[in-house]
Each structure stands twice: as structure tokens, then as C-alpha cells.
Design a protein around this motif. Structure first.
Motif, PDB file in Angstrom:
ATOM      1  N   PRO A 168      25.763  40.507  36.692  1.00  0.00           N
ATOM      2  CA  PRO A 168      26.246  40.697  35.740  1.00  0.00           C
ATOM      3  C   PRO A 168      26.012  41.913  35.166  1.00  0.00           C
ATOM      4  CG  PRO A 168      24.398  39.218  35.263  1.00  0.00           C
ATOM      5  CD  PRO A 168      24.538  39.368  36.659  1.00  0.00           C
ATOM      6  N   PHE A 169      25.335  42.803  35.879  1.00  0.00           N
ATOM      7  CA  PHE A 169      24.853  44.088  35.292  1.00  0.00           C
ATOM      8  C   PHE A 169      25.593  45.217  36.264  1.00  0.00           C
ATOM      9  CE2 PHE A 169      21.527  41.311  33.570  1.00  0.00           C
ATOM     10  CZ  PHE A 169      21.166  42.068  32.351  1.00  0.00           C
ATOM     11  N   SER A 170      25.873  44.807  37.310  1.00  0.00           N
ATOM     12  CA  SER A 170      26.604  45.848  38.180  1.00  0.00           C
ATOM     13  C   SER A 170      27.799  45.237  38.807  1.00  0.00           C
ATOM     14  CB  SER A 170      25.340  46.198  38.955  1.00  0.00           C
ATOM     15  OG  SER A 170      25.899  46.613  40.333  1.00  0.00           O
ATOM     16  N   SER A 171      28.597  46.197  39.448  1.00  0.00           N
ATOM     17  CA  SER A 171      29.721  45.571  40.214  1.00  0.00           C
ATOM     18  C   SER A 171      29.206  45.218  41.641  1.00  0.00           C
ATOM     19  CB  SER A 171      30.820  46.716  40.415  1.00  0.00           C
ATOM     20  OG  SER A 171      30.158  47.846  40.655  1.00  0.00           O
ATOM     21  N   SER A 172      28.203  45.807  42.067  1.00  0.00           N
ATOM     22  CA  SER A 172      27.677  45.232  43.662  1.00  0.00           C
ATOM     23  C   SER A 172      27.164  43.760  43.083  1.00  0.00           C
ATOM     24  CB  SER A 172      26.830  46.089  44.095  1.00  0.00           C
ATOM     25  OG  SER A 172      25.696  46.268  43.137  1.00  0.00           O
ATOM     26  N   ALA A 173      27.207  42.945  44.229  1.00  0.00           N
ATOM     27  CA  ALA A 173      26.722  41.529  44.097  1.00  0.00           C
ATOM     28  C   ALA A 173      25.030  41.776  44.378  1.00  0.00           C
ATOM     29  CB  ALA A 173      27.283  40.616  44.918  1.00  0.00           C
TER      30      ALA A 173
END
Lengths: 747, 103
Positions: free
Chosen positions: A85-90
């Protein structure tokens, strides 16, 4: 082979689907604790055993499924990953589920989120697996205890709390588990509460842990302030290292903060990634570790400084839970509880919490070499101190307790120097062999009328065959005398990492820590061999409580055999079998935990403050470690078989006596604490108590009572019920009135 | 009736009777004596009524005195009944021992 591989790589349940059921892993033992605790007395012994073991077994099955899901990478398919939820990378190799907001106040928000990645997956298996074996063992060990239901309820509670700790995806939920294990350990250590000494031991554990927990709380608060300062002061440039599109990354991070709150682990990871150690290596970033915080309670401090303080406070918290100096004193006293409890606390659960916490936050730790070095030094000091104390202890459980303190010190050394995977590996192998040793000690006690003094045992080799050989295997593993055992390999990986990782600015530390590590290994080999020789070899002591020891029941020996097998089998994790990113073969565990520690690696590489090493130990390293172990073990075997068998009643040689007494009294650390901390605090407490007693108790409370009482005594005469008295009052009043009227008239 | 006695002597006598009565009420322990003293006080009051009536020359004071006597008679009969009832239940008419009013 390929088919087998693809079978293990394909989870039977879709990971995203299974993620929703993660709460069951915690709920099952919790339910067990509830049922055993509330209805246990009516259910009867057999049912309680069944419920307690079955819930943990169920948890184990679910944990295994979770572990399987985390490794889900079917041929042709993509590896399992969860949305961050904090970054576009998983987040790679992780499953998790957010059960919604737990509580929120203003900007602060905490979600009830659970997450399993490779690190917590391993922990899950260890906790539920070893925990289950200890449950099974307990059914026989606690057979004669009246309140077995209470015991199993606490035991299940312990497992549930530890699982919460491990599954939590934010610090607040982790703290719930952190406190939960503290509570459960207090209940279990003081299980035989009718014995004052045992109840005191439980209290000591509780109070000591509370000191650490307080530090943990302050550290969490600091972290909240740090995150909010970071979120206000960071610019787009800071997020350049996080995602492909820096602006999107910033927006996403802020969304994540609103959605999940500041103490979520994925969020902290992004923060760690977005803070460069110096401004030079990322000129666009507004903020580095040297930047001063502009507003809020922390204004004027640098980010790096606050982070270091935070980590040191976390270290104090971890020292409480994981029994490190200066808060290790509770663990040896915790031997007062039933032996399987010691096994559970020492091997699988509570004490590993500190190591787990630092591994979980490895990305923050590598930002501060000062904190890392402190962790390593505390670990080394504790390990050495505990190992030296273990030399002279005659109580079999106490030796094992100090051994745990010492082994945990080794893990902290590893964590402090950045060899996180080896610390975790040692944690796992230690869980196996230490559980085996403790349960073995319990079995010895069980068969010998609860005798714990190793000088009054001896010669058990022939009488308790299964206990003997499992204890032998575990001893060989922990000491490293048997080079092909998990303990040897994990300890060596740890020491190798300590030697080769460099903290810039503290170059000399690596070699010094390595040497200390070898000394600790030598000590370990010595005192463990001593315990083994005195307990199982030689003649049976004349002062033994029972003439012939009897082997324990199958419920106790089967877990021993399984644990002994695992102590050897876990060596597979230390073998360099899997190719890493650079193509070189890595130890399985290092490869496996790669995704978890990827951020730490990246940050360390970028900052050039911490240099992490990935080389494998050479033959020479192994040889040194092996010789060290052999020397230690050989010395002990020689000394205790030939030179002084040290039976009870046979005095130690004169030259050794004072040293022995000094060591036996644990270097008087408890006494020093008593003198330096407990007595002054007690003195202040007495003064404050006196003040409170005089002013509040005597003055205010008793004063009020006295005034009321006095008024009552006086006014009582107005209520005699004597009509004549009333009439007198009336007459006097009339008289007064008349006199007043006359005076008025005359005037 | 030319040399009629001055009214103030009547009033002084009434005050003396009233004080004697009140003294008796406050001091005596026998309920019957207390009753008699109450009668004395009532009669002191009657005496003042009659004195003022004589001075005013109308009959209002006389009427009041009759009312007081009637009420006193009624009160005395009820009071005596109570005293007898108390004596039957407690065996005494000493008012120091009959302190039921404090309950």
C-alpha cells in the motif's frame, strides 16, 4: 525431480484466497486457551490434552499451508507477491491480509493486518512445530499435576501470542504479541504459584520484561514522530530510489500512511529506502540522515540521530525479551517453571522475539552503524558473560538457560553486523537442539525424582537410552563437535559473517567480535560437554535420589527423537545449494530470506556505511571452528572424566574454589543490580510512601474521617429523643428571643 | 370596683405561674407531674387572657379562655391515655426512660 519441485512450488490453495484465513492461525490456539482455561476443569485431563494439542497442530497445518503459499511459484506463473500500500512495487514472496482499521486517532492509524513472508513463514513453522512437540511432551510430563488444564491453557496462550507477534504487519500489533508472550511467560514461570520462590521468579521475569517493553514503547512513539517528520520534509527527489515514477511514489506513500498508519512494516521499509545516508549520493533528495527535523517535538535533531536513539531503545526492548545484557537476569530464574515451559520459552518462542524484531526491521538497522555496533557488542558481551557463568552451574536447567542467553548473544552479534540470514538460521537450528536439550533435561528429571543437580546424576547412559542418544546428538550439535550438524554450520555461518561484514568507521570491531565468537564457541563446547559427561557418563552418583532411573514414556521420547533428527536435518539450510542473483551458489537459507533482506542489502550497498559480505566460509574457517569445538569438548571430557569427576561432596581443587564461587554466584550481577538500582528505587519508594502516608493518608483521609466523627459526637446531644431536652432548648431560644426583643424595644 | 387591682399584678402572677409550670415541665421526671405543670402553664395563659379582657371590657378574652380550657381538657384525656398505655407497656412513667423520639 522437476515434478517434485513443481509440486512444492505450487500451493494447493490460491495464496490470495488463503491470505484471508491467516487469522485462523492465531485464533486456533487462542480458542484452545479459552476452552482449556474456562471449561478445562470439567472436561477432564484427556480432553484438555486433546484440545490443547489439536489446536496447535491445526495451527501448524495452517502455518505449513501459509509457508507453501508464500513459496508459490508454479512453472510459468509469476511468484507470489502482495500489493504494497505504500509503494507501486509489490512485496515479493509475501501474502497478507488487512482486516480493517483497528483504531485511529487523528492522523494516527493502526490496522489489524497480518502478513507472512519468508521470515515470518520460517518463524511460524518453528513456533507451531516445536510448540506442538512440546505440547505432546507436556501431556506426559504434567500427567501428575492437578491443574493441568490451567497449564495447557497458558501454553496455548503463549503460542497464540507468539504467532501474533510474528504475523503482525505493524509494530503495534507486534507489540500486542510482544506483551502477550510476556504475560504468558509470567503465568507459566510462576505456574506453581503456591511455592513463593517460583512465584517470585515469575514476577522477576515480568518486571524485567516490563523495563524492556517500556523502551520498546518509547521507540515506537519516536518512530511515529520520525515518520510524520519524514512525510512533511521529504521531497520528490527522496522517492527517486523507491519507485519508477518518483512523484507517483510520493503520492502512493502518503496514501499508504493514511490507509495503514505510520507503523506498518512495508511503510517503514519505504522510508528506509527513501532516506539516503548522505546528501552527496542523492543530490535531488531534500532529506538525508544528516538533515535536521524542522518541526514537532523532535525539532532540532537530525533524522539519523533520532533513528539511532530509536534503534537503541528497541535494543533495550529486545534485551528484555531476548534476555540480553543488562536485562538477561530473568531467564535463568525462569527455570522455576515446568521444564517444557523452559523449552518453549527458550527454544521456539519468546526469547527469539528480539532477534526477529531486528531482522524484521533490518532496513532501519543498516542505516545506523552505531546502533549496529552496539547491538553486536551487547550480543558479544552477553554471550561471553553467560557462557562463563554456565561453567560453574550445577543445575542442569540453569546451564541450559545460560547457554540460551549465550546463543542468543551470538545471534545478536550476527544481527548487529548485518548477517541477518545466519542469525535467523541459528535461531531455527537453536530452536531444534535447545528444545531437544531442555526436553531431554526434563526427561532426566522425570526419571530421577526431579533431581536437577548434575553432580548427583551420572551413568544414565544405560538406563535412559533414548534420552541419552537424543541428548548426545543435541550436545554434539550445539557444541559443533560433530561438524556435519546444523548447529555447527549455522554458528560458523554466523561467525564468518561477523568476521567479514564491515561497519565503516569500526573496522577493528569485526576481528575482535570474531575472536570473541570463537571463545564463546569454546566455552559452549566445554560446559555442554561437562553437562553431558556428568549426567550420562561414568558411575551413578551415590547421592542419587532413586537407585535406578526409568526411561520416560513414549509421549516424551518421540518428540525428543524428532527434535534430534531435526537438529541434524536442518543443516540442509546452511549448505550452498541454490544459485543467488549473481549466479554463485548461496546457502539455502540466505537465498530463501533474500527477498526479506533485499532492502537492507540495497541500503547498505548504497550508503557505503555497512559492507555486507556474501562469501562462503573457507575450509580453514571450518577447520578453526571445528578445532575450537573439539578442544573445548575434549578439555571438558578429560577434566570431568579423569581429573576431577566432581561428584557431590568432592571439593573442587583449592585454586579453582574462589573462581568457582565467583562464577557460581553469576558474577554477582544480580547483587550489583540490587545495590545500584533496586535499593535506591526502593529507598525513594519508601520516602515517597512516607510522604504520601503522612499527607494524604493521615492528613486528608483520616482528617476527613476525624472531622466527621467529631461533628457526629457533638451533634449527637441534639438527638437524644428526650422531650425535656428539646423543651429546654425551646425555652432557652424563647428566652433569648425575648431578651433580644426587649433590647430592641429599649433601644 | 373602684379600687380594682392594677392589671400588671395579674400579669406578674401569670408570668410567675408560667415560669413555675415551665420549670416543672423541664425538671420533673414523672409524666403525670409534667402534665400538671403543663396545666399550670395553660392556666397562666388563661389568666393573662382574662386580665386583658377585663382591661378591654369585652368578652373575647373570656371566649379564648374557654377554648383553652376545652383544649386542655381534651389534651389531658389523650395525654393520660398515652401515659397509661406507656405505663402498661413499660412499667414506668419516668420520662427519662421513655426516649422513643430519637428513633
Amino acid at each position: 525431480m522437476e515434478a517434485l519441485k513443481s509440486f512444492f512450488m505450487t500451493a494447493p490453495v490460491e495464496p490470495a484466497v488463503f491470505a484471508q484465513s491467516l487469522w485462523l492461525i492465531i485464533a486456533l490456539p487462542l480458542l484452545g486457551a479459552f476452552v482449556c482455561g474456562v471449561f478445562g476443569k470439567k472436561l477432564g485431563r484427556g480432553n484438555v490434552h486433546l484440545i490443547a494439542c489439536a489446536t496447535v497442530a491445526g495451527s501448524f497445518v495452517l502455518s505449513a499451508l501459509a509457508f507453501w503459499c508464500v513459496n508459490h511459484a508454479p512453472p510459468g506463473g509469476s511468484p507470489v507477491s502482495m500489493e504494497n500500500p505504500f509503494s507501486s512495487s509489490a512485496v515479493r514472496y509475501a501474502i497478507g491480509y488487512d482486516y480493517g482499521t483497528w483504531f485511529a486517532a487523528g492522523d494516527f492509524r493502526v490496522n489489524f493486518g497480518l502478513m507472512v513472508d519468508h521470515l515470518s513463514g520460517v518463524m511460524l513453522l518453528v513456533i507451531t512445530g516445536v510448540g506442538f512437540l512440546i505440547h505432546v511432551y507436556s501431556t506426559s510430563y504434567m500427567e501428575h499435576d492437578e491443574s493441568g488444564w490451567r497449564y495447557f491453557s497458558y501454553l496455548n496462550l503463549f503460542i497464540a501470542a507468539m504467532l501474533t507477534l510474528v504475523l503482525a504487519d505493524n509494530l503495534v500489533l507486534l507489540f500486542v504479541g510482544w506483551e502477550g508472550v510476556g504475560l504468558a511467560s509470567y503465568l507459566l514461570i510462576g505456574f506453581w504459584y503456591t511455592d513463593a520462590a517460583k512465584a517470585w521468579a515469575g514476577r522477576k521475569a515480568f518486571v524485567t520484561n516490563r523495563i524492556g517493553d517500556f523502551a520498546f514503547l518509547i521507540a515506537s512513539f519516536l518512530l511515529v514522530l520520525l515518520v510524520s517528520a519524514f512525510s512533511t520534509q521529504a521531497n520528490v527527489g527522496n522517492y527517486a530510489t523507491v519507485g519508477v515514477n518518483a512523484e507517483a511514489a510520493q503520492a502512493r506513500y502518503r496514501e499508504g500512511l493514511e490507509l495503514k498508519g505510520p507503523l506498518s512494516f512495508p511503510g517503514l521499509e519505504i522510508l528506509a529506502n527513501a532516506v539516503p545516508t548522505t546528501t552527496e549520493n542523492n543530490t535531488q533528495a531534500a532529506l538525508s540522515l544528516q538533515t535536521t527535523i524542522q518541526e514537532g517535538p523532535l525539532a532540532g535533531r537530525t533524522f539519523g540521530g533520532v533513528l539511532t536513539v530509536t534503534l537503541l531503545l528497541f535494543l533495550l526492548g529486545a534485551a528484555g525479551k531476548s534476555a540480553q545484557f543488562p536485562l538477561y537476569v530473568w531467564l535463568p530464574d525462569a527455570m522455576a517453571g515446568p521444564t517444557p515451559v523452559s523449552a518453549l520459552i527458550h527454544a521456539a518462542t519468546m526469547v527469539t522475539a528480539g532477534v526477529y524484531l531486528f531482522c524484521r526491521m533490518s532496513y532501519l538497522l543498516v542505516l545506523s552503524p552505531t546502533a549496529m555496533l552496539t547491538v553486536a557488542i551487547i550480543g558479544a558481551f552477553t554471550a561471553l558473560l553467560a557462557a562463563l557463568i554456565a561453567f560453574a552451574q550445577d543445575d542442569i536447567k540453569k546451564v541450559l538457560a545460560y547457554s540460551t542467553v549465550s546463543q542468543l548473544g551470538l545471534m545478536f552479534m550476527g544481527v548487529g553486523t548485518g548477517i541477518f540470514w545466519a542469525a535467523v538460521l541459528h535461531l531455527v537450528t537453536h530452536a531444534f537442539f535447545k528444545a531437544c536439550l531442555f526436553l531431554g533435561a526434563g526427561s532426566v528429571m522425570h526419571g530421577n525424582g526431579d533431581e536437577t543437580d548434575i553432580k548427583k546424576l551420572g551413568g544414565l547412559r544405560g538406563e535412559m537410552r533414548t534420552t541419552w542418544w537424543t541428548f548426545l546428538v543435541a550436545t554434539l550439535t550445539i557444541t559443533g563437535i560433530l561438524p556435519l550438524s546444523s548447529g555447527f554450520l549455522s554458528k560458523d555461518a554466523l561467525l564468518h559473517g561477523v568476521h567479514h561484514n564491515h561497519l565503516v568507521g569500526f573496522e577493528g570491531a569485526a576481528t575482535a567480535l570474531y575472536v570473541v565468537g570463537l571463545v564463546i564457541a569454546l566455552c559452549t563446547a566445554f560446559y555442554m560437554t561437562r553437562v553431558y559427561v556428568l549426567t550420562f557418563e561414568g558411575e551413578r552418583s551415590k547421592e542419587a535420589r532413586v537407585a535406578h532411573a526409568h526411561e520416560s514414556s513414549r509421549y516424551m521420547t518421540v518428540p525428543l527423537v524428532i527434535l534430534a533428527f531435526l537438529s541434524i536435518a536442518a543443516l540442509w539450510y546452511a549448505l550452498p545449494l541454490m544459485p543467488g542473483r549473481s549466479g554463485i551458489k548461496q546457502p539455502v537459507m540466505e537465498n530463501f530470506l533474500g527477498p526479506v533482506f533485499a532492502s537492507a542489502e540495497r541500503i547498505a550497498a548504497r550508503g557505503a556505511q555497512v559492507k555486507l559480505d556474501h562469501s562462503l566460509p573457507s575450509g580453514l574457517d571450518y577447520a578453526i571452528a571445528w578445532v575450537t569445538a573439539l578442544v573445548g569438548g575434549g578439555l571438558a571430557a578429560f577434566a570431568y572424566r579423569k581429573y576431577f569427576p566432581a561428584r557431590a561432596g568432592t571439593p573442587a581443587p583449592v585454586w579453582a574454589r574462589s573462581v568457582r564461587r565467583f562464577t557460581q554466584n553469576k558474577f554477582y550481577v544480580d547483587e550489583v543490580y540490587d545495590f545500584l538500582i533496586i535499593r535506591p528505587v526502593k529507598g525513594v519508594g519508601t520516602i515517597v510512601f512516607k510522604m504520601v502516608e503522612t499527607v494524604i493518608d493521615k492528613g486528608l483521609v483520616h482528617g476527613t474521617a476525624w472531622v466527621t466523627n467529631f461533628a457526629g459526637i457533638t451533634l449527637r446531644y441534639l438527638q437524644t429523643g428526650d422531650a425535656q431536652a428539646y423543651a429546654t432548648v425551646m425555652a432557652l431560644a424563647l428566652l433569648g428571643g425575648a431578651v433580644y426583643a426587649i433590647i430592641q424595644v429599649l433601644n | 370596683m373602684a379600687n380594682s387591682v392594677d392589671i400588671k399584678y395579674y400579669l406578674i402572677l401569670a408570668a410567675i405561674l408560667f415560669c413555675l409550670g415551665m420549670f416543672g415541665v423541664l425538671v420533673r421526671r414523672n409524666a403525670l407531674v409534667v402534665f400538671m405543670c403543663v396545666e399550670l402553664m395553660l392556666n397562666a395563659a388563661n389568666l393573662t387572657f382574662l386580665s386583658f379582657a377585663k382591661q378591654n371590657g369585652d368578652l373575647t378574652g373570656h371566649v379564648s379562655a374557654f377554648f383553652v380550657i376545652a383544649v386542655a381538657a381534651a389534651e389531658a384525656s389523650i395525654g393520660l391515655a398515652i401515659v397509661i398505655a406507656v405505663f402498661r407497656s413499660r412499667g414506668t412513667v419516668n420520662i427519662e426512660e421513655i426516649r422513643t423520639m430519637k428513633h
